[in-house]
Design an enzyme around this catalytic site. Structure first.
Site, PDB file in Angstrom:
ATOM      1  N   SER A 101      -3.671   6.473   2.954  1.00 36.79           N
ATOM      2  CA  SER A 101      -3.759   5.251   2.145  1.00 36.79           C
ATOM      3  C   SER A 101      -2.415   4.520   2.048  1.00 36.79           C
ATOM      4  O   SER A 101      -1.903   4.055   3.048  1.00 36.79           O
ATOM      5  CB  SER A 101      -4.317   5.610   0.768  1.00 36.79           C
ATOM      6  OG  SER A 101      -4.516   4.456   0.017  1.00 36.79           O
ATOM      7  N   ASP A 246      -4.796   1.617   4.272  1.00 36.33           N
ATOM      8  CA  ASP A 246      -6.138   1.788   4.850  1.00 36.33           C
ATOM      9  C   ASP A 246      -7.102   0.695   4.394  1.00 36.33           C
ATOM     10  O   ASP A 246      -8.307   0.768   4.665  1.00 36.33           O
ATOM     11  CB  ASP A 246      -6.696   3.181   4.558  1.00 36.33           C
ATOM     12  CG  ASP A 246      -6.958   3.423   3.082  1.00 36.33           C
ATOM     13  OD1 ASP A 246      -6.282   2.795   2.243  1.00 36.33           O
ATOM     14  OD2 ASP A 246      -7.848   4.231   2.763  1.00 36.33           O
ATOM     15  N   ASP A 248      -8.507  -0.357   1.652  1.00 35.62           N
ATOM     16  CA  ASP A 248      -9.605  -0.310   0.675  1.00 35.62           C
ATOM     17  C   ASP A 248      -9.215  -1.088  -0.587  1.00 35.62           C
ATOM     18  O   ASP A 248     -10.034  -1.309  -1.461  1.00 35.62           O
ATOM     19  CB  ASP A 248     -10.057   1.127   0.350  1.00 35.62           C
ATOM     20  CG  ASP A 248      -8.941   2.036  -0.117  1.00 35.62           C
ATOM     21  OD1 ASP A 248      -7.770   1.600  -0.125  1.00 35.62           O
ATOM     22  OD2 ASP A 248      -9.243   3.191  -0.467  1.00 35.62           O
TER      23      ASP A 248
HETATM   24 MG    MG Z   1      -6.196   3.039   0.111  1.00 36.65          MG
END
Ligand code: MG
Length: 452
Positions: A101, A246, A248
């Site tokens: 992440s 990543d 998100d």
């Molecule tokens: Mg993330």
């Protein structure tokens, strides 16, 4: 037999994290692949990864482990975590994503995804930990070894999925000017593609998949986004967008170059998407702005412990449409029950187009709360510190759902150990910035004093 304490925990708040060739070795990664495959007990598993330079090593170690059990692997290559989750949801496949992440570039990680596209529940991760610990792996004979294949089109289908939830024609008409900072992360290709499908004129920063994150730290905090902020200050763009590694999460910069706190974008999207009687889910760490907005709308706000998988699972259980965290993680249930940076960006553009307003004006319509965040390094275990904190706050109103929340009439403080690092996070929240800062400082100083 009580096995709970005997089995070391591997999965943190968001998957397994470590430094490749130190704690995240080829052997360990391969064993996690074997354990996940044994637990999933499914003919095929999808795998994907972010742009980190250690991604190949960890991916192929996990793939080897999975194949050795007789499970087939579909490799989706480099893509945002929510794109892999969407692929899993649409195809009803279990998934594994190799990502750390927003962590620094020397880290990597392994995260497991359920067939519905949502991160595995903690109890299911514990099952994988048990299989790993007791080495209850499956071993296929040579003629039954799994088959490895690559699939293309996952990113394109994911973008189509995102776009199906917004008014593409209306956004196109506005010809919005967007500055996008990919931070060398997994959305270096997908988010620009989505923005161009929305008719935006795009200027990208760091949209090259440099897996050492040489351009900026991948945590989308204001101090890491100075290039994007300075670009926005030129006054030539309607919106600035940045993701974490990543993708998100998404954070936004307004047309004047002002960083928009994740808490504010969550509140804004909630205000426009939630309806009377509908449920909204957010952890105890988000500000009270979302309470105010839900009260006004007649929506029901459910507070959870901190952690995106917990928010997602609660949303599924409660049939909630909107949820998310104060760090730019937005979950839009109509699309999928996980944080999704591109979906968050599309929702903000949709709002700007439909309301024909600048993003700074949209933000003026939501309650203005401040959250002051700090972290204190843990020299002792949290369990040793916690009783002293509880002692200190005796007589004050508290909530111990997750860490310790000290609630006052005009603000609150949250003191909570991190699930992934040896730190305590301290939040101070109030409508009055000075009060938020005061609450933050009070508990930062307390933790430091207890540890000294
Ligand atoms: Mg993330």
């Amino acid at each position: 037999m009580s096995t709970k304490e005997e089995i070391p925990r591997l999965f943190g708040t968001n998957g397994i994290r470590g430094v490749p060739n130190e704690d995240l070795t080829v052997e360990f990664s391969s064993d996690i692949g074997k354990a996940a495959a044994a637990f999933f007990d499914s003919p095929v598993i999808a795998i994907g990864r972010d742009t980190r330079i250690t991604g190949d090593m960890i991916t192929y170690a996990v793939v080897s482990g999975v194949l050795s059990t007789g499970t087939n692997v579909i490799d989706l290559g480099v893509l945002p975590t929510p794109a892999l989750q969407y692929y899993c949801k649409v195809n009803e496949l279990y998934g594994i994503v190799i990502t750390a992440s927003h962590n620094p570039p020397q880290f990597n990680g392994i995260k497991c995804v359920d067939k519905d596209g949502t991160e595995l529940e903690r109890t299911r991760e514990e099952e994988i930990e048990k299989i790993y610990h007791y080495r209850k792996f499956k071993k296929a004979s040579w003629e039954n070894i799994g088959i490895y294949s690559r699939a293309s089109g996952a990113i394109e289908n994911y973008i189509k999925g995102v776009l199906s939830h917004v008014d593409v024609e209306k956004i196109k008409e506005r010809k919005l000017r967007v500055a996008f900072d990919a931070g060398n992360g997994a959305a270096f290709f997908s988010t620009p593609s989505m923005l161009s499908a929305l008719g935006c004129s795009i200027t990208t920063l760091n949209a090259n998949p440099d897996g050492k994150f040489t351009s900026r730290n991948s945590e989308p905090k204001p101090e890491n986004l100075t290039d994007l902020i300075n670009l926005m200050k030129m006054g030539k763009f309607d919106l600035g967008i940045a993701h974490d590694g990543d993708a998100d999460r998404a954070v936004f910069i307004d047309e004047t170059g002002k960083f928009i706190d994740g808490d504010k974008s969550l509140t804004l999207i909630t205000k426009r998407a939630a309806k009377r009687g509908e449920k909204v889910v957010t952890p105890i760490s988000s500000s009270d702005a979302i309470d105010e907005v839900c009260r006004e709308l007649g929506s029901v706000l459910i507070r959870t412990k901190v952690g995106a998988p917990i928010v997602s699972r609660t949303m599924i259980k409660e049939k909630a449409l909107i949820g998310g965290e104060e760090n730019g993680g937005i979950i839009y249930g109509k699309h999928q029950y996980c944080r999704d940076g591109a979906m968050a960006a599309a929702l903000v553009l949709d709002l700007m187009a439909k309301e024909r307003k600048k993003v700074s004006n949209l933000l003026k319509e939501i309650p203005d709360y401040s959250i002051v965040k700090s972290q204190v390094h843990l020299k002792k275990k949290w369990e040793e510190i916690k009783p002293s904190v509880i002692d200190y706050v005796s007589g004050r109103k508290t909530d111990e759902m997750d860490g310790i929340k000290v609630i006052e009439k005009d603000g609150w403080a949250l003191i909570r150990p991190s699930g992934t690092e040896p730190i305590v996070r301290v939040y101070g929240q109030s409508k009055d910035y000075e009060k938020a800062k005061k609450l933050n400082r009070e508990f930062v100083e307390l933790i430091e004093k207890i540890q000294s």
